[in-house]
Enzyme design. Structure first.
Site, PDB file in Angstrom:
ATOM      1  N   CYS A  76     -16.575   1.328   0.818  1.00 60.67           N
ATOM      2  CA  CYS A  76     -15.364   0.519   1.040  1.00 60.67           C
ATOM      3  C   CYS A  76     -14.822   0.678   2.454  1.00 60.67           C
ATOM      4  O   CYS A  76     -14.072  -0.168   2.909  1.00 60.67           O
ATOM      5  CB  CYS A  76     -14.297   0.884   0.009  1.00 60.67           C
ATOM      6  SG  CYS A  76     -13.844   2.617   0.058  1.00 60.67           S
TER       7      CYS A  76
ATOM      8  N   ARG B   9     -13.569  -8.853   1.572  1.00 63.87           N
ATOM      9  CA  ARG B   9     -12.160  -8.592   1.272  1.00 63.87           C
ATOM     10  C   ARG B   9     -11.339  -9.853   1.551  1.00 63.87           C
ATOM     11  O   ARG B   9     -10.473 -10.237   0.772  1.00 63.87           O
ATOM     12  CB  ARG B   9     -11.621  -7.431   2.137  1.00 63.87           C
ATOM     13  CG  ARG B   9     -12.270  -6.073   1.878  1.00 63.87           C
ATOM     14  CD  ARG B   9     -11.893  -5.511   0.532  1.00 63.87           C
ATOM     15  NE  ARG B   9     -10.465  -5.470   0.315  1.00 63.87           N
ATOM     16  CZ  ARG B   9      -9.656  -4.496   0.750  1.00 63.87           C
ATOM     17  NH1 ARG B   9     -10.148  -3.467   1.385  1.00 63.87           N
ATOM     18  NH2 ARG B   9      -8.358  -4.532   0.502  1.00 63.87           N
TER      19      ARG B   9
ATOM     20  N   ASP C  99     -17.541   6.619  -1.351  1.00 66.31           N
ATOM     21  CA  ASP C  99     -16.263   6.569  -0.616  1.00 66.31           C
ATOM     22  C   ASP C  99     -15.986   7.977  -0.089  1.00 66.31           C
ATOM     23  O   ASP C  99     -16.646   8.943  -0.498  1.00 66.31           O
ATOM     24  CB  ASP C  99     -15.148   6.079  -1.575  1.00 66.31           C
ATOM     25  CG  ASP C  99     -13.790   5.916  -0.882  1.00 66.31           C
ATOM     26  OD1 ASP C  99     -13.756   5.814   0.368  1.00 66.31           O
ATOM     27  OD2 ASP C  99     -12.760   5.884  -1.585  1.00 66.31           O
TER      28      ASP C  99
ATOM     29  N   GLN D 286     -10.000  -4.121  -3.504  1.00 66.88           N
ATOM     30  CA  GLN D 286     -11.300  -3.662  -3.018  1.00 66.88           C
ATOM     31  C   GLN D 286     -12.399  -4.015  -4.021  1.00 66.88           C
ATOM     32  O   GLN D 286     -13.443  -4.561  -3.653  1.00 66.88           O
ATOM     33  CB  GLN D 286     -11.238  -2.129  -2.810  1.00 66.88           C
ATOM     34  CG  GLN D 286     -12.545  -1.531  -2.353  1.00 66.88           C
ATOM     35  CD  GLN D 286     -12.907  -1.952  -0.938  1.00 66.88           C
ATOM     36  OE1 GLN D 286     -12.109  -1.788  -0.025  1.00 66.88           O
ATOM     37  NE2 GLN D 286     -14.092  -2.495  -0.747  1.00 66.88           N
TER      38      GLN D 286
ATOM     39  N   ARG E 189       0.873  -1.192   0.000  1.00 70.65           N
ATOM     40  CA  ARG E 189       0.000   0.000   0.000  1.00 70.65           C
ATOM     41  C   ARG E 189       0.896   1.223   0.000  1.00 70.65           C
ATOM     42  O   ARG E 189       1.734   1.384   0.892  1.00 70.65           O
ATOM     43  CB  ARG E 189      -0.904  -0.009   1.237  1.00 70.65           C
ATOM     44  CG  ARG E 189      -1.663   1.303   1.409  1.00 70.65           C
ATOM     45  CD  ARG E 189      -2.760   1.227   2.449  1.00 70.65           C
ATOM     46  NE  ARG E 189      -3.901   0.511   1.928  1.00 70.65           N
ATOM     47  CZ  ARG E 189      -5.126   0.554   2.473  1.00 70.65           C
ATOM     48  NH1 ARG E 189      -5.349   1.290   3.544  1.00 70.65           N
ATOM     49  NH2 ARG E 189      -6.118  -0.130   1.943  1.00 70.65           N
TER      50      ARG E 189
ATOM     51  N   HIS F  13      -7.361   0.730  -6.407  1.00 68.75           N
ATOM     52  CA  HIS F  13      -7.571  -0.181  -5.265  1.00 68.75           C
ATOM     53  C   HIS F  13      -8.239  -1.458  -5.792  1.00 68.75           C
ATOM     54  O   HIS F  13      -9.394  -1.751  -5.477  1.00 68.75           O
ATOM     55  CB  HIS F  13      -8.446   0.527  -4.229  1.00 68.75           C
ATOM     56  CG  HIS F  13      -8.396  -0.083  -2.861  1.00 68.75           C
ATOM     57  ND1 HIS F  13      -7.578  -1.143  -2.540  1.00 68.75           N
ATOM     58  CD2 HIS F  13      -9.071   0.231  -1.717  1.00 68.75           C
ATOM     59  CE1 HIS F  13      -7.761  -1.450  -1.262  1.00 68.75           C
ATOM     60  NE2 HIS F  13      -8.657  -0.642  -0.746  1.00 68.75           N
TER      61      HIS F  13
HETATM   62  N1   CP Z   1     -11.272  -0.370   2.378  1.00 66.08           N
HETATM   63  C1   CP Z   1     -10.007  -0.409   2.808  1.00 66.08           C
HETATM   64  O1   CP Z   1      -9.064  -0.609   2.045  1.00 66.08           O
HETATM   65  O2   CP Z   1      -9.880  -0.205   4.154  1.00 66.08           O
HETATM   66  P1   CP Z   1      -8.533  -0.005   4.944  1.00 66.08           P
HETATM   67  O3   CP Z   1      -7.981   1.343   4.574  1.00 66.08           O
HETATM   68  O4   CP Z   1      -8.939  -0.066   6.405  1.00 66.08           O
HETATM   69  O5   CP Z   1      -7.575  -1.097   4.577  1.00 66.08           O
HETATM   70  N1  NVA Z   2     -10.182   6.502  -1.258  1.00 62.76           N
HETATM   71  C1  NVA Z   2      -9.790   6.045   0.039  1.00 62.76           C
HETATM   72  C2  NVA Z   2      -9.970   4.573   0.152  1.00 62.76           C
HETATM   73  C3  NVA Z   2      -9.623   4.001   1.483  1.00 62.76           C
HETATM   74  C4  NVA Z   2      -9.763   2.527   1.530  1.00 62.76           C
HETATM   75  C5  NVA Z   2      -8.353   6.443   0.315  1.00 62.76           C
HETATM   76  O1  NVA Z   2      -7.514   6.287  -0.581  1.00 62.76           O
HETATM   77  O2  NVA Z   2      -8.076   6.925   1.407  1.00 62.76           O
END
Ligand code: CP
Ligand code: NVA
Length: 303
Positions: free
Chosen positions: A262, A290, A223, A130, A100, A127
């Site tokens: 999400c 997930r 989101d 997701q 990430r 993502h």
């Molecule tokens: N939806 C998602 O990726 O959540 P986190 O940021 O908690 O991993």
């Molecule tokens: N769009 C959000 C998704 C989190 C899972 C972010 O990138 O923070």
């Protein structure tokens, strides 16, 4: 399937559906795998995470493997070690890497110099894990109707919206994305989605009208308005106010609409507390999926 899973387009449509079906079999307990027995999968996270980290750690354990969680500030990366050297070093110890990070190009560079499979666990651009879970969730609710129903995404044109467009192309979904002018999703992700949709019969429409998007939708997805790494921007939040998922907006949707998020959510911004609580069953089911979707992904990637 490619060595890495950086984008949903690393899968063919058939492979995508195979993963969705295998995910539901893992969930039902009718599928088991020890594909990661004796293997260690690293999780390199440069941003916080609740769902992604925990679901990957649990999934790796369930597949017989060992997860190893790392944050950038514990590594020499924080002192400027080259991403290529980090990739080449970690490849000598680990069997796979879940990452990430911020810039998508950094992830691509890391994957290019890794000899082990690399999985995108969120970048500023996308993502895909997701959306794999989200399509699993939609399929769980709608079965063979999945390609016929309307899916609406309402809010900021962010990483999740980008991957949802690619996912709509890959899985042949009928998707409408509503964002304010100036906050549209990424043009390359839209083009990729459209290109995939030519093969699968999917449909992807962009609009600035949240009511048009939600009209007759069976799934309404939103989101956060401020993603990780984004600056808090008061003006952007003002532009996004008409895109809040609330009872009024949802009154346009198909009866029995499923609301997806999400997570994490900022209640009172992109979704009201009332709507969130009314639809908490599907939202937390989406979070649960997930785990099963990523197990199906890792089973395929590590076989
Ligand atoms: N939806 C998602 O990726 O959540 P986190 O940021 O908690 O991993
Ligand atoms: N769009 C959000 C998704 C989190 C899972 C972010 O990138 O923070």
């Amino acid at each position: 399937m490619n060595k890495d899973f950086l984008c949903l387009s690393d899968l063919s449509p058939d492979e995508g559906w195979e993963l969705v079906k295998n995910a539901l079999d893992f969930k039902r307990g009718t599928r088991r795998s020890e594909v990661l027995k004796g293997k260690t999968v690293g999780l390199l996270f440069l941003k916080p995470s609740t769902r992604t980290r925990v679901s990957f750690e649990v999934g790796i354990n369930k597949l017989g493997g060992n997860p190893l969680y790392m944050t950038a500030n514990q590594l020499q990366l924080s002192r400027g070690e080259d991403v290529r050297d980090t990739a080449r070093t970690l490849s000598r110890y680990l069997d796979g890497l879940v990452v990430r990070t911020y810039a998508h190009a950094w992830l691509v560079e890391l994957a290019r110099h890794s000899s082990i499979p690399v999985i995108n666990a969120l970048t500023d651009f996308s993502h895909p894990c997701q959306i794999l879970a989200d399509v699993t969730t939609i399929y769980e609710y709608f079965g063979e109707e999945t390609k016929k129903i309307k899916v609406a995404f309402v809010g900021d044109g962010n990483n999740v919206a980008n991957s949802l467009m690619v996912g709509a192309g890959l899985f042949g979904l009928n998707l409408t994305v509503a964002t304010p002018p100036g906050y549209e999703p990424n043009a390359k992700a839209y083009e990729l989605g459209l290109k995939l949709a030519e093969q699968t019969g999917g449909k992807i429409e962009l609009t600035h009208d949240p009511y048009e998007a939600v009209k007759n939708a069976s799934v309404v997805y939103t989101d956060v308005w401020v993603s990780m790494g984004d600056a808090e921007d008061g003006l952007k939040k003002e532009f996004l106010k008409p895109y809040q998922v609330n009872e009024k907006l949802l009154s346009m949707a198909s009866p029995g609409v499923k609301v997806l998020h999400c997570l994490p959510a900022k209640k009172g911004q992109e979704i009201t507390e009332e709507v969130f609580e009314k639809h908490q069953e599907e939202i937390f089911n989406q979070a649960e999926n997930r785990l099963w979707a990523q197990m199906a992904l890792m089973e395929k990637l590590f076989s």
